[in-house]
Design an enzyme around this catalytic site. Structure first.
Site, PDB file in Angstrom:
ATOM      1  CG  ASP A  21      -2.074   0.932   1.117  1.00 48.76           C
ATOM      2  OD1 ASP A  21      -2.301   1.474   0.016  1.00 48.76           O
ATOM      3  OD2 ASP A  21      -2.767   1.144   2.128  1.00 48.76           O
ATOM      4  CG  HIS A  38      -0.033   1.995  -9.374  1.00 49.81           C
ATOM      5  ND1 HIS A  38      -0.259   1.633  -8.069  1.00 49.81           N
ATOM      6  CD2 HIS A  38      -1.130   2.703  -9.752  1.00 49.81           C
ATOM      7  CE1 HIS A  38      -1.446   2.092  -7.670  1.00 49.81           C
ATOM      8  NE2 HIS A  38      -1.988   2.748  -8.679  1.00 49.81           N
ATOM      9  CG  LEU A 132       9.297 -17.090  -4.005  1.00 46.00           C
ATOM     10  CD1 LEU A 132       9.408 -16.892  -2.497  1.00 46.00           C
ATOM     11  CD2 LEU A 132       9.502 -15.745  -4.686  1.00 46.00           C
TER      12      LEU A 132
END
Ligand code: FPP
Length: 258
Positions: A21, A38, A132
């Site tokens: 955020d 972003h 991962l």
């Protein structure tokens, strides 16, 4: 010189979940349009993926686009989807070389055909990745996921494949988007907001929560280390008493020289 060993009550950090955020606020601070935040946020994603691998974290879940984010201005939604496509294209080789597997959770039906296709291709191409698992939550809401799970169960029950009377937490969770993905150990939210905003509602029942004021584009290796250090000091009881807790790991003996 004293030999010192530490007994910990915290399981190893296997699954880290992050609510990324603060992109918009970061951009505003820089006098830039929200989309620039972003953009910078994607750079942070690539850095943090690498950091998680160095920390031996097996699962990293990122809240990239919520079911509620569809309500943002259309140009911002389009920009986020464009960034996602760019991310998939630019990281494809890195994922294949680095053993990174992509998994997507959320309601894909709302995504465009091109985004859906790119996600499906990347998931398929990277499915052997064992270093991962990168879980991207897209068009995702925790309540929505639970409702969709209930609908799937109802369909299966109608076919006689699920018995409501014996349905338990374990079986219910197999109908969630996160089936086969272990529950998060630590959930981080950046930017100073202290709520989980519909992210992994079911799965985070026992996750340790960590909030930082740092905005996502500024989140870096040092901030991640701070969160991990904090996690290592937690005592996870899972509803049990202190006395019932078994030490789960013993760190290497450390030499204290002062
Ligand atoms: C929250 O910041 C962030 C989002 C809604 C999207 C997160 C997306 C990215 C980091 C980029 C795309 C990710 C990938 C993996 C390609 P905000 O816009 O709510 O910030 P604000 O609260 O400061 O306005």
């Amino acid at each position: 010189m004293v030999a010192h060993s530490t007994i910990k009550n915290v399981p190893p950090l296997n699954h880290l979940a992050i609510i990324m955020d603060g992109n918009g606020r970061w951009a505003k601070q820089q006098g830039l349009p929200r989309v620039a935040g972003h953009h910078q946020g994607v750079q942070t994603v690539t850095r943090i993926v690498d950091e998680c691998i160095s920390h031996g974290i097996a699962y990293l879940s990122l809240f990239a686009f919520s079911s509620e984010n569809w309500g943002r201005p259309q140009p911002e939604v389009d920009a986020l989807m464009g960034l996602l496509l760019q991310f998939l294209a630019s990281q494809r080789q890195r994922m294949l070389d680095g053993g990174i597997r992509l998994r997507v959770i959320g309601d894909r039906r709302r995504l465009s055909d091109s985004v859906r296709a790119a996600l499906a291709t990347t998931e398929e191409e990277t499915r052997a990745g064992s270093c991962l698992t990168l879980v991207l939550a897209l068009s995702y809401g925790g309540r929505d996921e639970i409702v969709r799970a209930a609908q799937k169960i109802a369909e299966q029950a109608a076919l006689g494949l699920v018995d409501f009377k014996t349905l338990d937490n374990k079986q219910f969770s197999t109908f969630l988007d996160t089936t086969d993905i272990p529950e998060p150990d630590l959930l981080i939210r950046t930017s100073g907001e202290m709520r989980i905003s519909n992210f992994l509602l079911w799965q985070s029942a026992y996750a340790e929560l960590y909030f930082t004021d740092v905005l996502w584009p500024d989140f870096d290796a040092a901030e991640l280390q701070r969160a991990i250090d904090d996690y290592q000091c937690r005592k996870r009881r899972f509803g049990l008493t202190d006395d019932q807790l078994q030490p789960v790991s013993v760190t290497d003996d450390k030499e204290i020289t002062n």
